[in-house]
Design a protein around this motif. Structure first.
Motif, PDB file in Angstrom:
ATOM      1  N   ASP A   1       0.632  -1.079  -0.202  1.00 18.64           N
ATOM      2  CA  ASP A   1       0.128   0.055  -0.221  1.00 18.64           C
ATOM      3  C   ASP A   1       1.094   1.428  -0.214  1.00 18.64           C
ATOM      4  O   ASP A   1       1.751   0.872  -0.375  1.00 18.64           O
ATOM      5  CB  ASP A   1      -1.260   0.053   1.532  1.00 18.64           C
ATOM      6  CG  ASP A   1      -0.414  -0.389   2.215  1.00 18.64           C
ATOM      7  OD1 ASP A   1       0.930  -0.261   2.638  1.00 18.64           O
ATOM      8  OD2 ASP A   1      -1.268  -0.391   3.257  1.00 18.64           O
ATOM      9  N   ASP A   2       0.310   2.224   0.005  1.00 19.60           N
ATOM     10  CA  ASP A   2       1.016   4.027  -0.115  1.00 19.60           C
ATOM     11  C   ASP A   2       1.959   3.449   1.213  1.00 19.60           C
ATOM     12  O   ASP A   2       2.741   4.257   1.326  1.00 19.60           O
ATOM     13  CB  ASP A   2      -0.052   5.271   0.550  1.00 19.60           C
ATOM     14  CG  ASP A   2      -1.345   5.155  -1.358  1.00 19.60           C
ATOM     15  OD1 ASP A   2      -1.314   4.086  -1.934  1.00 19.60           O
ATOM     16  OD2 ASP A   2      -1.708   5.972  -1.232  1.00 19.60           O
TER      17      ASP A   2
ATOM     18  N   SER B   1      -3.155   4.916  -3.954  1.00 24.31           N
ATOM     19  CA  SER B   1      -4.351   5.826  -4.382  1.00 24.31           C
ATOM     20  C   SER B   1      -3.972   6.694  -5.863  1.00 24.31           C
ATOM     21  O   SER B   1      -2.807   6.868  -5.978  1.00 24.31           O
ATOM     22  CB  SER B   1      -4.151   6.708  -3.194  1.00 24.31           C
ATOM     23  OG  SER B   1      -3.739   7.124  -3.178  1.00 24.31           O
TER      24      SER B   1
ATOM     25  N   ILE C   1      -7.851   0.755  -9.418  1.00 25.63           N
ATOM     26  CA  ILE C   1      -8.830   0.892  -8.493  1.00 25.63           C
ATOM     27  C   ILE C   1      -9.972   0.690  -8.843  1.00 25.63           C
ATOM     28  O   ILE C   1     -11.419  -0.066  -8.358  1.00 25.63           O
ATOM     29  CB  ILE C   1      -8.664   2.261  -7.902  1.00 25.63           C
ATOM     30  CG1 ILE C   1      -7.217   2.276  -7.016  1.00 25.63           C
ATOM     31  CG2 ILE C   1     -10.505   2.028  -6.747  1.00 25.63           C
ATOM     32  CD1 ILE C   1      -6.973   4.002  -6.275  1.00 25.63           C
TER      33      ILE C   1
ATOM     34  N   LEU D   1      -8.837   3.014  -1.342  1.00 25.54           N
ATOM     35  CA  LEU D   1      -9.232   3.987  -2.499  1.00 25.54           C
ATOM     36  C   LEU D   1      -9.525   4.730  -3.241  1.00 25.54           C
ATOM     37  O   LEU D   1      -9.598   5.629  -3.687  1.00 25.54           O
ATOM     38  CB  LEU D   1      -7.992   2.913  -2.530  1.00 25.54           C
ATOM     39  CG  LEU D   1      -6.722   2.941  -1.492  1.00 25.54           C
ATOM     40  CD1 LEU D   1      -5.887   2.081  -2.477  1.00 25.54           C
ATOM     41  CD2 LEU D   1      -5.631   4.079  -0.979  1.00 25.54           C
TER      42      LEU D   1
ATOM     43  N   GLU E   1     -11.830   6.818  -1.684  1.00 28.70           N
ATOM     44  CA  GLU E   1     -11.089   8.749  -2.052  1.00 28.70           C
ATOM     45  C   GLU E   1     -10.639   9.080  -3.077  1.00 28.70           C
ATOM     46  O   GLU E   1     -10.779  10.000  -2.734  1.00 28.70           O
ATOM     47  CB  GLU E   1      -9.513   8.841  -1.113  1.00 28.70           C
ATOM     48  CG  GLU E   1      -9.738   7.675   0.421  1.00 28.70           C
ATOM     49  CD  GLU E   1      -8.098   7.568   0.760  1.00 28.70           C
ATOM     50  OE1 GLU E   1      -7.486   7.349   0.214  1.00 28.70           O
ATOM     51  OE2 GLU E   1      -8.237   6.795   2.547  1.00 28.70           O
ATOM     52  N   ALA E   2     -10.674   8.759  -4.145  1.00 25.12           N
ATOM     53  CA  ALA E   2     -10.823   8.811  -5.294  1.00 25.12           C
ATOM     54  C   ALA E   2     -12.534   9.524  -5.808  1.00 25.12           C
ATOM     55  O   ALA E   2     -11.984  10.505  -6.103  1.00 25.12           O
ATOM     56  CB  ALA E   2     -10.385   7.625  -6.174  1.00 25.12           C
TER      57      ALA E   2
END
Length: 285
Positions: A60-61, A90, A165, A236, A239-240
């Motif tokens: 992940d990030d 992300s 995503i 993610l 959030e996008a």
């Protein structure tokens, strides 16, 4: 080519092994140690950034930030190197990575993949590639080794991350759709095996339906892709969507359902265990 590789989970191990088998010199670093046939293990992430290219397959990030950014690896990387990030990250972080690599004169390519470990082992992943054309072209021979098909998604690297995503979001929607269909059909006496034979032979014959209908039919949720990672990817996606001011009600529903699945103790099982949670929940009412 001389390649660095960071992240030897189930997917990363298969990818690194295939690159070495194809004749590339592969130097790998993994947070939890271990080894792969044909691959030279190195002691630090920096040592993986000394070749022609480096591929990261971290979870992940936060993992990429810790391993690559916090240790200031980019400032020490070999000039001319191309960094390929195949993790599902992300969109916002992808934009950040593009800028940081530009500042350090390092090439950057987003190349997340579609496929499970068995597909990775065969070198048949779908690779979603995006980035500056010279960088993508330079690493194309590497992508051809790990992928059965390379999808060119444009010159801006975050395009590939948005696509990955979205794909994972749609897989969870398919899993939930099959679960809810089973609730309806089994309640009326039709076995899930017979129903899945119907949908696979008519409307829904894609690999996602094939793989996850088998999991649901056999009630086998051994992890190929853990539910905790599925929940991360849905976060993610949420959030996008928020970043572009979009309201996505189906996303909200599967995000909530996957969260409930993880909270119920299914986090280490395959993300298709969400279907089992939905079916069981319907019986308890």
């Amino acid at each position: 080519m001389e390649i660095g590789f960071i992240g030897l989970g189930a997917m990363g191990r298969a990818m690194a092994k295939n690159l070495a088998a194809a004749g590339h010199v592969v130097k790998a670093w993994n947070r939890s140690g271990g080894g792969v046939d044909g691959v030279t293990m190195v002691g630090t992430p920096r040592e993986a950034f000394t070749g022609d290219a480096v591929l990261t397959m971290l979870s992940d990030d936060a993992a990429i930030r810790q391993v690559v950014l916090d240790s200031d690896v980019l400032a020490q990387a070999r000039q001319g190197l191309i960094h390929i990030v195949s993790s599902t990250i992300s969109v916002a972080f992808a934009h950040e990575l593009v800028k940081l690599h530009e500042q350090h004169g390092i090439g950057y390519v987003s190349a997340p993949v579609l496929g499970r470990p068995d597909v990775a082992a065969k070198g048949e992943l779908h690779v979603l590639a995006a980035g500056a054309p010279p960088s993508v072209q330079k690493v194309r021979p590497l992508l051809d080794v790990i992928g059965g098909k390379i999808w060119d998604l444009g010159t801006e690297a975050p395009m590939a991350n948005a696509a990955k995503i979205a794909c994972n979001m749609m897989i969870t929607m398919a899993i939930e759709a099959m679960a809810e269909a089973v609730v309806l059909t089994e309640a009326n006496g039709l076995s899930r095996d017979r129903f899945f034979e119907l949908i696979l032979g008519t409307l829904f014959g894609s690999r996602s339906y094939q793989v996850y209908s088998a999991n649901i039919a056999n009630e086998n949720y051994e992890p190929g892709f853990k539910a905790t990672l599925g929940l991360k990817d849905l976060r993610l996606a949420a959030e996008a969507a928020a970043q572009v001011g979009a309201s996505l009600p189906m996303l909200e529903a599967v995000h909530r359902r996957m969260k409930e699945t993880v909270e119920a103790g299914f986090g280490d099982r395959d993300w298709s265990a969400m279907a089992d949670f939905t079916i069981r929940a319907s019986h308890s009412r």
